[in-house]
Scaffold this active site. Structure first.
Site, PDB file in Angstrom:
ATOM      1  N   ASP A 132    -111.335  -5.515 -71.352  1.00  0.00           N
ATOM      2  CA  ASP A 132    -111.100  -5.777 -69.925  1.00  0.00           C
ATOM      3  C   ASP A 132    -112.020  -6.890 -69.452  1.00  0.00           C
ATOM      4  O   ASP A 132    -113.083  -7.122 -70.032  1.00  0.00           O
ATOM      5  CB  ASP A 132    -111.439  -4.529 -69.092  1.00  0.00           C
ATOM      6  N   ARG A 182    -104.526 -11.156 -72.304  1.00  0.00           N
ATOM      7  CA  ARG A 182    -103.811 -10.425 -71.244  1.00  0.00           C
ATOM      8  C   ARG A 182    -104.148 -11.142 -69.935  1.00  0.00           C
ATOM      9  O   ARG A 182    -105.318 -11.279 -69.571  1.00  0.00           O
ATOM     10  CB  ARG A 182    -104.306  -8.983 -71.164  1.00  0.00           C
TER      11      ARG A 182
HETATM   12  P1  FDA Z   1     -99.931  -8.239 -56.631  1.00  0.00           P
HETATM   13  O1  FDA Z   1    -101.252  -7.709 -56.185  1.00  0.00           O
HETATM   14  O2  FDA Z   1     -99.414  -9.473 -56.042  1.00  0.00           O
HETATM   15  O3  FDA Z   1     -98.882  -7.077 -56.462  1.00  0.00           O
HETATM   16  C1  FDA Z   1     -97.485  -7.266 -56.653  1.00  0.00           C
HETATM   17  C2  FDA Z   1     -96.763  -6.028 -56.139  1.00  0.00           C
HETATM   18  O4  FDA Z   1     -97.054  -4.923 -57.018  1.00  0.00           O
HETATM   19  C3  FDA Z   1     -97.255  -5.548 -54.752  1.00  0.00           C
HETATM   20  O5  FDA Z   1     -96.574  -6.139 -53.735  1.00  0.00           O
HETATM   21  C4  FDA Z   1     -97.016  -4.069 -54.829  1.00  0.00           C
HETATM   22  O6  FDA Z   1     -95.663  -3.802 -54.527  1.00  0.00           O
HETATM   23  C5  FDA Z   1     -97.258  -3.730 -56.288  1.00  0.00           C
HETATM   24  N1  FDA Z   1     -98.619  -3.257 -56.530  1.00  0.00           N
HETATM   25  C6  FDA Z   1     -99.668  -3.953 -57.031  1.00  0.00           C
HETATM   26  N2  FDA Z   1    -100.750  -3.162 -57.119  1.00  0.00           N
HETATM   27  C7  FDA Z   1    -100.382  -1.952 -56.631  1.00  0.00           C
HETATM   28  C8  FDA Z   1    -101.056  -0.711 -56.457  1.00  0.00           C
HETATM   29  N3  FDA Z   1    -102.338  -0.538 -56.781  1.00  0.00           N
HETATM   30  N4  FDA Z   1    -100.349   0.329 -55.936  1.00  0.00           N
HETATM   31  C9  FDA Z   1     -99.045   0.210 -55.611  1.00  0.00           C
HETATM   32  N5  FDA Z   1     -98.357  -0.946 -55.751  1.00  0.00           N
HETATM   33  C10 FDA Z   1     -99.011  -2.007 -56.255  1.00  0.00           C
HETATM   34  N6  FDA Z   1    -108.025  -6.684 -63.323  1.00  0.00           N
HETATM   35  C11 FDA Z   1    -109.216  -7.196 -63.704  1.00  0.00           C
HETATM   36  O7  FDA Z   1    -109.901  -7.841 -62.914  1.00  0.00           O
HETATM   37  N7  FDA Z   1    -109.664  -6.969 -64.983  1.00  0.00           N
HETATM   38  C12 FDA Z   1    -108.933  -6.297 -65.911  1.00  0.00           C
HETATM   39  O8  FDA Z   1    -109.368  -6.129 -67.042  1.00  0.00           O
HETATM   40  C13 FDA Z   1    -107.651  -5.796 -65.525  1.00  0.00           C
HETATM   41  N8  FDA Z   1    -106.843  -5.138 -66.409  1.00  0.00           N
HETATM   42  C14 FDA Z   1    -105.564  -4.815 -66.060  1.00  0.00           C
HETATM   43  C15 FDA Z   1    -104.682  -4.294 -67.007  1.00  0.00           C
HETATM   44  C16 FDA Z   1    -103.363  -4.032 -66.671  1.00  0.00           C
HETATM   45  C17 FDA Z   1    -102.425  -3.520 -67.714  1.00  0.00           C
HETATM   46  C18 FDA Z   1    -102.901  -4.293 -65.351  1.00  0.00           C
HETATM   47  C19 FDA Z   1    -101.481  -4.047 -64.967  1.00  0.00           C
HETATM   48  C20 FDA Z   1    -103.775  -4.775 -64.400  1.00  0.00           C
HETATM   49  C21 FDA Z   1    -105.105  -5.016 -64.721  1.00  0.00           C
HETATM   50  N9  FDA Z   1    -106.007  -5.515 -63.775  1.00  0.00           N
HETATM   51  C22 FDA Z   1    -107.224  -5.996 -64.194  1.00  0.00           C
HETATM   52  C23 FDA Z   1    -105.669  -5.474 -62.320  1.00  0.00           C
HETATM   53  C24 FDA Z   1    -105.113  -6.807 -61.822  1.00  0.00           C
HETATM   54  O9  FDA Z   1    -106.120  -7.773 -61.772  1.00  0.00           O
HETATM   55  C25 FDA Z   1    -104.503  -6.673 -60.407  1.00  0.00           C
HETATM   56  O10 FDA Z   1    -105.502  -6.281 -59.525  1.00  0.00           O
HETATM   57  C26 FDA Z   1    -103.342  -5.707 -60.307  1.00  0.00           C
HETATM   58  O11 FDA Z   1    -102.506  -5.769 -61.415  1.00  0.00           O
HETATM   59  C27 FDA Z   1    -102.485  -6.030 -59.038  1.00  0.00           C
HETATM   60  O12 FDA Z   1    -101.982  -7.322 -59.110  1.00  0.00           O
HETATM   61  P2  FDA Z   1    -100.440  -7.693 -59.427  1.00  0.00           P
HETATM   62  O13 FDA Z   1    -100.438  -8.691 -60.520  1.00  0.00           O
HETATM   63  O14 FDA Z   1     -99.655  -6.469 -59.699  1.00  0.00           O
HETATM   64  O15 FDA Z   1     -99.921  -8.483 -58.186  1.00  0.00           O
END
Ligand code: FDA
Length: 309
Positions: A132, A182
């Site tokens: 991570d 990732r």
């Molecule tokens: P965005 O925030 O734009 O969200 C897109 C849409 O997804 C939103 O409009 C909503 O509908 C939905 N959504 C997103 N988050 C949600 C939530 N918590 N609850 C409900 N709906 C939600 N970060 C980091 O800094 N270090 C790391 O090592 C990791 N590792 C990691 C692994 C994996 C497998 C994932 C999926 C994510 C991470 N993250 C992470 C977290 C990442 O940085 C980020 O904060 C989240 O994925 C939310 O961002 P989105 O890309 O989904 O887009």
């Protein structure tokens, strides 16, 4: 960054809240949406159901910034046991861990020793370990650490954050070791000097990096995981890969347990590779509040659980 997101990210680090909020019954109840249970057995059981739908999983034991080498060793031994359980139960589950969970803050040598043991066991069992990415202070050190290990182990990946302005440069730094990457948007509170504050700029950077990675992947160099729930971004990535003749299995998507489950099944049914990250463990407070910060409307979900006592 919105005010509600800033407040929640502040709360994720607040000591008093860290020790008191997890005791509240309605918070524990709401947590179930994002985490099937505190023991790894819950994650294993969910992994079996996901596998039946052609969805792989990634396990992560919650907890970060541990303060003693004894704790780091306990976490290391835990992951070694989990790798054995995954292997014995023939589940398609990988592991994602934080370097500060295995002693990075206390002794880099101890963290190296611990990670070496985990990677050796993963490689022997044909498994894969994701590292991570934590707060910006750890980024350069994590990348150096990753480069060191990637030279000796093929089954290790690193997470990069699109909100950081320097991430494009990091990809170039990593190219010589054929990285497994990732890509995420980034989950921590970072100053505007180093991180894009506006969501539209983070999204723009994410897609530009995704294009670079896909070009790079076409040459068969690295494994790439787009970890996002952003459906617009996912469509753009699919579209770009189609236009550039990149095979559906040339990259993968990753999402978190409990977020957009119907989309996870849809992506798998379309023939793309997808993994769902399942968290477990008792140290869930900071992680959970970061999930709330990603979508502050989730706070209403917690409050609904208070009313629906
Ligand atoms: P965005 O925030 O734009 O969200 C897109 C849409 O997804 C939103 O409009 C909503 O509908 C939905 N959504 C997103 N988050 C949600 C939530 N918590 N609850 C409900 N709906 C939600 N970060 C980091 O800094 N270090 C790391 O090592 C990791 N590792 C990691 C692994 C994996 C497998 C994932 C999926 C994510 C991470 N993250 C992470 C977290 C990442 O940085 C980020 O904060 C989240 O994925 C939310 O961002 P989105 O890309 O989904 O887009």
């Amino acid at each position: 960054m919105t005010v509600s997101r800033s407040i929640l990210l502040w709360a994720s680090q607040n000591k008093w809240m860290k020790s008191n909020v997890p005791k509240l019954f309605f918070v524990q109840k709401a947590l179930k949406k994002f985490m099937p249970g505190e023991e790894v057995e819950y994650a294993l059981s969910e992994a079996v159901s996901f596998q039946q739908r052609e969805i792989g999983t990634v396990f992560t034991k919650l907890g970060e910034n541990i303060t003693t080498l004894a704790e780091a060793e306990t976490v290391t031994n835990h992951y070694l046991e989990v790798l054995t359980k995954i292997n014995n139960q023939k589940v398609s589950a990988e592991i994602s861990l934080k370097l500060t969970q295995i002693g990075f803050d206390i002794s880099v040598d101890a963290a190296k020793n611990n990670l070496g043991k985990i990677l050796k066991s993963a490689e022997d069992k044909n498994n894969f370990i994701w590292i991570d990415m934590e707060q910006s202070a750890y980024v350069e050190k994590t990348i150096e650490f990753y480069k060191h290990f990637r030279k000796n182990f093929s089954s290790v990946g690193i997470c990069l954050q699109a909100y950081l302005k320097r991430t494009k440069r990091h990809i170039n730094d990593l190219l010589p070791v054929s990285p497994n990457i990732r890509l995420v948007k980034g989950a921590y509170m970072e100053p505007p000097e180093i991180a894009f504050a506006q969501k539209s700029l983070v999204d723009k950077n994410y897609f530009e990096i995704a294009e670079t990675l896909l070009k790079f992947n076409k040459e068969g160099i690295a494994r790439i995981a787009f970890a996002t729930h952003d459906l617009n971004m996912i469509s753009k990535i699919k579209e770009y890969s189609k236009l550039n003749d990149i095979r559906k299995d040339g990259f993968e998507f990753q999402m978190l347990y409990g977020i957009k489950p119907a989309e996870q099944i849809k992506i798998a049914n379309e023939g793309y590779k997808i993994r769902v990250l399942i968290s477990y463990g008792s140290a869930w407070y900071s992680w959970y509040v970061r999930r709330l910060a990603e979508r502050p409307a989730n706070v209403w979900f917690i409050l609904k659980n208070l009313v629906a006592k």
